[in-house]
Design a protein around this motif. Structure first.
Motif, mmCIF file in Angstrom:
data_model
loop_
_atom_site.group_PDB
_atom_site.id
_atom_site.type_symbol
_atom_site.label_atom_id
_atom_site.label_comp_id
_atom_site.label_asym_id
_atom_site.label_seq_id
_atom_site.Cartn_x
_atom_site.Cartn_y
_atom_site.Cartn_z
ATOM 1 N N MET A 1 0.854 -1.253 -0.070
ATOM 2 C CA MET A 1 0.065 -0.085 0.041
ATOM 3 C C MET A 1 0.864 1.261 -0.094
ATOM 4 O O MET A 1 0.464 2.227 -0.584
ATOM 5 C CB MET A 1 -0.838 0.132 1.095
ATOM 6 C CG MET A 1 -2.087 -0.962 1.140
ATOM 7 S SD MET A 1 -3.152 -0.908 -0.353
ATOM 8 C CE MET A 1 -3.999 0.634 -0.134
ATOM 9 N N VAL A 2 1.848 1.175 0.729
ATOM 10 C CA VAL A 2 2.809 2.331 1.123
ATOM 11 C C VAL A 2 3.577 2.760 -0.513
ATOM 12 O O VAL A 2 3.565 3.828 -1.180
ATOM 13 C CB VAL A 2 3.903 2.237 1.932
ATOM 14 C CG1 VAL A 2 5.083 3.261 1.956
ATOM 15 C CG2 VAL A 2 3.158 2.467 3.426
ATOM 16 N N LEU A 3 3.887 1.763 -0.958
ATOM 17 C CA LEU A 3 4.670 1.739 -2.324
ATOM 18 C C LEU A 3 3.646 2.397 -3.211
ATOM 19 O O LEU A 3 4.165 3.129 -4.138
ATOM 20 C CB LEU A 3 5.093 0.527 -2.817
ATOM 21 C CG LEU A 3 6.475 0.126 -1.923
ATOM 22 C CD1 LEU A 3 6.865 -1.190 -2.652
ATOM 23 C CD2 LEU A 3 7.717 0.899 -2.321
ATOM 24 N N ILE A 4 2.331 1.854 -3.522
ATOM 25 C CA ILE A 4 1.562 2.480 -4.501
ATOM 26 C C ILE A 4 0.794 3.593 -4.252
ATOM 27 O O ILE A 4 0.887 4.503 -5.224
ATOM 28 C CB ILE A 4 0.328 1.412 -4.999
ATOM 29 C CG1 ILE A 4 -0.732 1.340 -3.955
ATOM 30 C CG2 ILE A 4 0.904 0.050 -5.319
ATOM 31 C CD1 ILE A 4 -1.804 0.501 -4.259
ATOM 32 N N MET A 5 0.895 4.216 -3.225
ATOM 33 C CA MET A 5 0.210 5.415 -2.832
ATOM 34 C C MET A 5 1.280 6.305 -2.674
ATOM 35 O O MET A 5 0.983 7.566 -2.897
ATOM 36 C CB MET A 5 -0.459 5.218 -1.251
ATOM 37 C CG MET A 5 -1.593 4.457 -1.098
ATOM 38 S SD MET A 5 -2.486 4.264 0.374
ATOM 39 C CE MET A 5 -3.249 6.049 0.170
ATOM 40 N N THR A 6 2.725 6.148 -2.436
ATOM 41 C CA THR A 6 3.588 6.878 -2.554
ATOM 42 C C THR A 6 4.266 7.464 -4.078
ATOM 43 O O THR A 6 4.971 7.921 -4.218
ATOM 44 C CB THR A 6 4.854 6.872 -1.697
ATOM 45 O OG1 THR A 6 5.345 5.535 -1.941
ATOM 46 C CG2 THR A 6 4.300 7.029 -0.147
ATOM 47 N N LYS A 7 3.835 6.341 -4.796
ATOM 48 C CA LYS A 7 4.025 6.187 -6.409
ATOM 49 C C LYS A 7 5.754 5.874 -6.434
ATOM 50 O O LYS A 7 6.185 6.096 -7.525
ATOM 51 C CB LYS A 7 3.941 7.506 -7.195
ATOM 52 C CG LYS A 7 2.238 7.782 -7.106
ATOM 53 C CD LYS A 7 1.869 8.949 -8.050
ATOM 54 C CE LYS A 7 0.489 9.219 -7.921
ATOM 55 N NZ LYS A 7 0.138 10.418 -8.637
ATOM 56 N N LYS A 8 6.099 4.875 -5.615
ATOM 57 C CA LYS A 8 7.600 4.523 -5.753
ATOM 58 C C LYS A 8 7.485 3.255 -6.601
ATOM 59 O O LYS A 8 8.576 3.082 -7.336
ATOM 60 C CB LYS A 8 8.026 3.994 -4.259
ATOM 61 C CG LYS A 8 7.914 5.090 -3.404
ATOM 62 C CD LYS A 8 8.919 6.372 -3.569
ATOM 63 C CE LYS A 8 9.167 7.214 -2.468
ATOM 64 N NZ LYS A 8 9.851 8.185 -2.796
ATOM 65 N N LEU A 9 6.400 2.785 -6.915
ATOM 66 C CA LEU A 9 6.241 1.506 -8.011
ATOM 67 C C LEU A 9 4.927 1.804 -8.541
ATOM 68 O O LEU A 9 3.975 2.274 -7.826
ATOM 69 C CB LEU A 9 6.436 0.321 -7.203
ATOM 70 C CG LEU A 9 7.710 -0.315 -6.703
ATOM 71 C CD1 LEU A 9 7.816 -1.619 -6.240
ATOM 72 C CD2 LEU A 9 8.670 -0.324 -8.278
ATOM 73 N N THR A 10 4.628 1.221 -9.560
ATOM 74 C CA THR A 10 3.485 1.007 -10.461
ATOM 75 C C THR A 10 2.693 0.098 -9.746
ATOM 76 O O THR A 10 3.252 -0.918 -9.353
ATOM 77 C CB THR A 10 3.386 0.886 -11.773
ATOM 78 O OG1 THR A 10 4.035 -0.424 -11.884
ATOM 79 C CG2 THR A 10 4.380 1.928 -12.483
ATOM 80 N N PRO A 11 1.255 0.164 -9.524
ATOM 81 C CA PRO A 11 0.546 -1.154 -9.107
ATOM 82 C C PRO A 11 0.992 -2.604 -9.560
ATOM 83 O O PRO A 11 1.091 -3.600 -8.707
ATOM 84 C CB PRO A 11 -0.830 -0.746 -9.306
ATOM 85 C CG PRO A 11 -0.926 0.607 -9.607
ATOM 86 C CD PRO A 11 0.414 1.020 -10.029
ATOM 87 N N VAL A 12 1.393 -2.745 -10.923
ATOM 88 C CA VAL A 12 1.631 -3.692 -11.481
ATOM 89 C C VAL A 12 2.738 -4.581 -11.064
ATOM 90 O O VAL A 12 2.888 -5.501 -10.701
ATOM 91 C CB VAL A 12 1.697 -3.728 -12.945
ATOM 92 C CG1 VAL A 12 2.262 -5.199 -13.637
ATOM 93 C CG2 VAL A 12 0.299 -3.285 -13.614
ATOM 94 N N ASP B 109 -4.298 6.723 -11.757
ATOM 95 C CA ASP B 109 -3.259 5.793 -11.048
ATOM 96 C C ASP B 109 -4.291 5.102 -9.903
ATOM 97 O O ASP B 109 -4.935 5.807 -9.220
ATOM 98 C CB ASP B 109 -2.107 6.625 -10.522
ATOM 99 C CG ASP B 109 -1.246 5.878 -9.736
ATOM 100 O OD1 ASP B 109 -0.233 5.298 -10.472
ATOM 101 O OD2 ASP B 109 -1.181 5.921 -8.646
ATOM 102 N N LEU B 110 -3.929 3.831 -9.592
ATOM 103 C CA LEU B 110 -4.529 3.439 -8.375
ATOM 104 C C LEU B 110 -4.134 3.839 -6.994
ATOM 105 O O LEU B 110 -5.278 4.144 -6.074
ATOM 106 C CB LEU B 110 -4.225 1.766 -8.266
ATOM 107 C CG LEU B 110 -4.868 0.968 -7.261
ATOM 108 C CD1 LEU B 110 -6.444 0.910 -7.393
ATOM 109 C CD2 LEU B 110 -4.410 -0.540 -7.262
ATOM 110 N N GLY B 111 -3.036 4.339 -6.832
ATOM 111 C CA GLY B 111 -2.478 5.062 -5.430
ATOM 112 C C GLY B 111 -3.461 6.493 -5.391
ATOM 113 O O GLY B 111 -3.857 6.805 -4.370
ATOM 114 N N ASP B 112 -3.521 7.191 -6.407
ATOM 115 C CA ASP B 112 -4.726 8.281 -6.395
ATOM 116 C C ASP B 112 -5.612 7.895 -6.171
ATOM 117 O O ASP B 112 -6.443 8.819 -5.326
ATOM 118 C CB ASP B 112 -4.285 9.325 -7.945
ATOM 119 C CG ASP B 112 -3.075 9.555 -8.006
ATOM 120 O OD1 ASP B 112 -2.417 9.847 -7.105
ATOM 121 O OD2 ASP B 112 -2.509 9.896 -9.142
#
Length: 495
Positions: A14-25, A463-466
């Motif tokens: 969750m942290v990685l996708i919400m901070t956009k450090k990695l794409t969800p895939v 973006d899923l995080g957004d």
């Protein structure tokens, strides 16, 4: 150890996708792989993922051909009259557009299928959002809120699962929860209106010269929107009746309908969004793919597809396969044009199908390593005996996070029976437990493990995080409101 690894894996993801450090895939592939190896999966991790992926193939096929079908229908102009109608009724007021999105999504959700809801809502409303320069994230948020709340309908799945798992009648679960459903929808509409007001204020500040967003809310209600700049007026909306020295646009119709038509005719300011893919094809009223002479055929075909879909007499992936094939053949008889259409929607297809396949890594590792079982057992064990009479309330609270990181089947058939058996010792009935367990559904529907939400963000190119940043806390509020109303009405009791 499995409990710690399981919760840590979800948290890192969750942290990685919400901070956009990695794409969800990438996050769905890399994070579970690393944690699965730490959990001792070894070379067996491949079999875990493959077993999980087998159950995803039909979903991937459904989403792939649904994107092709509805993308094609947007290309040929099937939804253009609907967009014009919506704009004429709602004007260019973002608050009304967002509220209309929520109402539409809630209405379509009556069919019980999230994918259908998101496809139709996005097809109808995304062109409106893009034309008005509204944020598509607001669309995905509102659609997610409405569909998640409506997901407790008996034919939606979770309610039937809860009733089946605890061997009670589905009506005994749903009917007492109707007040909670109504309360949840009221909160959804309230959030939608507030989001619309935020969009109205943002557009007023960032693009008044383009969209003519009024300086006061009263101007929306009075039908005096300064949207004249869309048709060539100045930023203040004082367009010239006889044209300007540069030979620009003619006089401005300031009526709500005139403003809406002006919005529809304005497409050049959206040039930066042009390109291939589903989200961009409805913006140009002069696009070469329009098929006005085939409008009634396309409408009849779409109605037929929807009827078969709702009737559920044929597997849904096959319905969209046949529908897409017929639509392509009739609207684009030339092989070259058929290939061009498939290529045009390739970005959207790759985005959603790759995410569904990647999600199989997460679900496969969670189940194959035993993390899901260990996490569920741990949560049950840590509940103190003094909280026994409140087991239904606790189940409602636990359903919010637990259904987010595990499937509904895993929660309702694996966790709920254990919780219900424990609750029985404190005088809490199975019906109360079942009702409480479905209050977490608004939150569950936003999980990356739910294919429908992946489809929604892919269609809207969000973006899923957004999406999660905007939607998660709101769905948590809705779930808690539904739980609270259930307690107040006596649908969810205390032992």
């Amino acid at each position: 150890m499995l409990v710690i690894l399981g919760f840590a894996m979800i948290a890192v993801f969750m942290v990685l996708i919400m901070t956009k450090k990695l794409t969800p895939v990438l996050a769905l592939i890399i994070v579970p792989t690393v944690f699965g190896l730490f959990a001792g999966a070894g070379l067996g991790i491949g079999d875990m993922v493959m077993d999980s992926m087998k159950s995803m193939t039909s979903t991937a096929a459904l989403l792939m051909f649904a994107i092709i079908y509805f993308g094609l229908m947007i290309d040929v102009g099937l939804f253009d009259p609907l967009v014009k109608f919506i704009l004429r009724k709602l004007g260019n007021d973002p608050a009304k557009v967002v509220l209309g999105t929520a109402i539409l999504a809630a209405a379509v959700s009556l069919d019980g299928d999230g994918s259908t809801t998101f496809i139709l809502t996005t097809a109808a409303m995304l062109p409106v959002y893009l034309r008005l320069k509204m944020s598509p994230v607001v669309l995905t948020c509102v659609a997610g809120l409405a569909n998640g709340t409506m997901n407790i309908l008996p034919w939606g799945g979770p309610t039937a699962r809860a009733a089946t798992a605890l061997k009670i009648d589905v009506n005994d679960v749903f009917v007492p929860m109707i007040p909670s459903l109504v309360a949840g929808l009221v909160v959804v509409f309230a959030f939608s209106w507030l989001l619309g007001l935020q969009e109205r204020n943002r557009l007023r500040a960032t693009a008044p010269e383009i969209w003519g967003v009024p300086d006061t809310a009263a101007e929306f209600d009075g039908g005096t929107s300064t949207g004249g700049s869309l048709a060539g007026g100045t930023a203040s909306g004082t367009g010239r009746k006889g044209g300007n020295p540069g030979g620009a646009a003619p006089a401005v119709d300031r009526s709500p309908a005139g403003t809406s038509v002006a919005v529809l005719e304005h497409t050049d300011s959206l040039a930066e969004d042009s390109g291939t893919g589903l989200a961009d094809t409805a913006l140009d009223p002069n696009r070469s793919t329009l098929r006005p002479k085939l409008f009634w055929f396309n409408l009849a075909l779409t109605v037929a597809v929807m009827v078969v879909l709702v009737a559920n007499v044929i597997p849904l992936p096959f319905v969209f396969m046949v529908g897409a094939a017929i639509a392509l053949l009739v609207n684009f008889p030339r092989v070259k044009d058929q290939g061009a259409q498939l290529i045009a929607h390739a970005p959207s297809i790759v985005a959603v199908v790759s995410m569904v396949m990647a999600a199989a890594v997460l679900t496969g590792v969670l189940k194959g390593t035993g993390m899901v079982g260990a996490m569920s057992a741990w949560l049950v064990q840590i509940i103190p005996s003094s909280m026994g009479p409140f087991m239904a309330v606790l189940t409602g609270v636990l359903s919010i996070p637990m259904t987010f990181f595990m499937s509904n089947d895993a929660f309702y058939f694996g966790v709920l029976p254990v919780l219900s058996e424990t609750a029985a010792h404190y005088g809490v009935g199975a019906a109360d437990m079942a009702r409480a367990s479905i209050t977490g559904q608004p939150f569950h529907l936003q999980s990356p493990l739910v294919p429908a939400i992946l489809l929604l963000v892919s269609l809207a190119k969000v973006d899923l995080g957004d999406h999660h940043k905007k939607v998660l806390w709101r769905t948590a509020v809705i779930s808690l409101v539904m739980l609270g109303v259930g307690m107040l009405t006596g649908a969810i009791g205390i032992g």
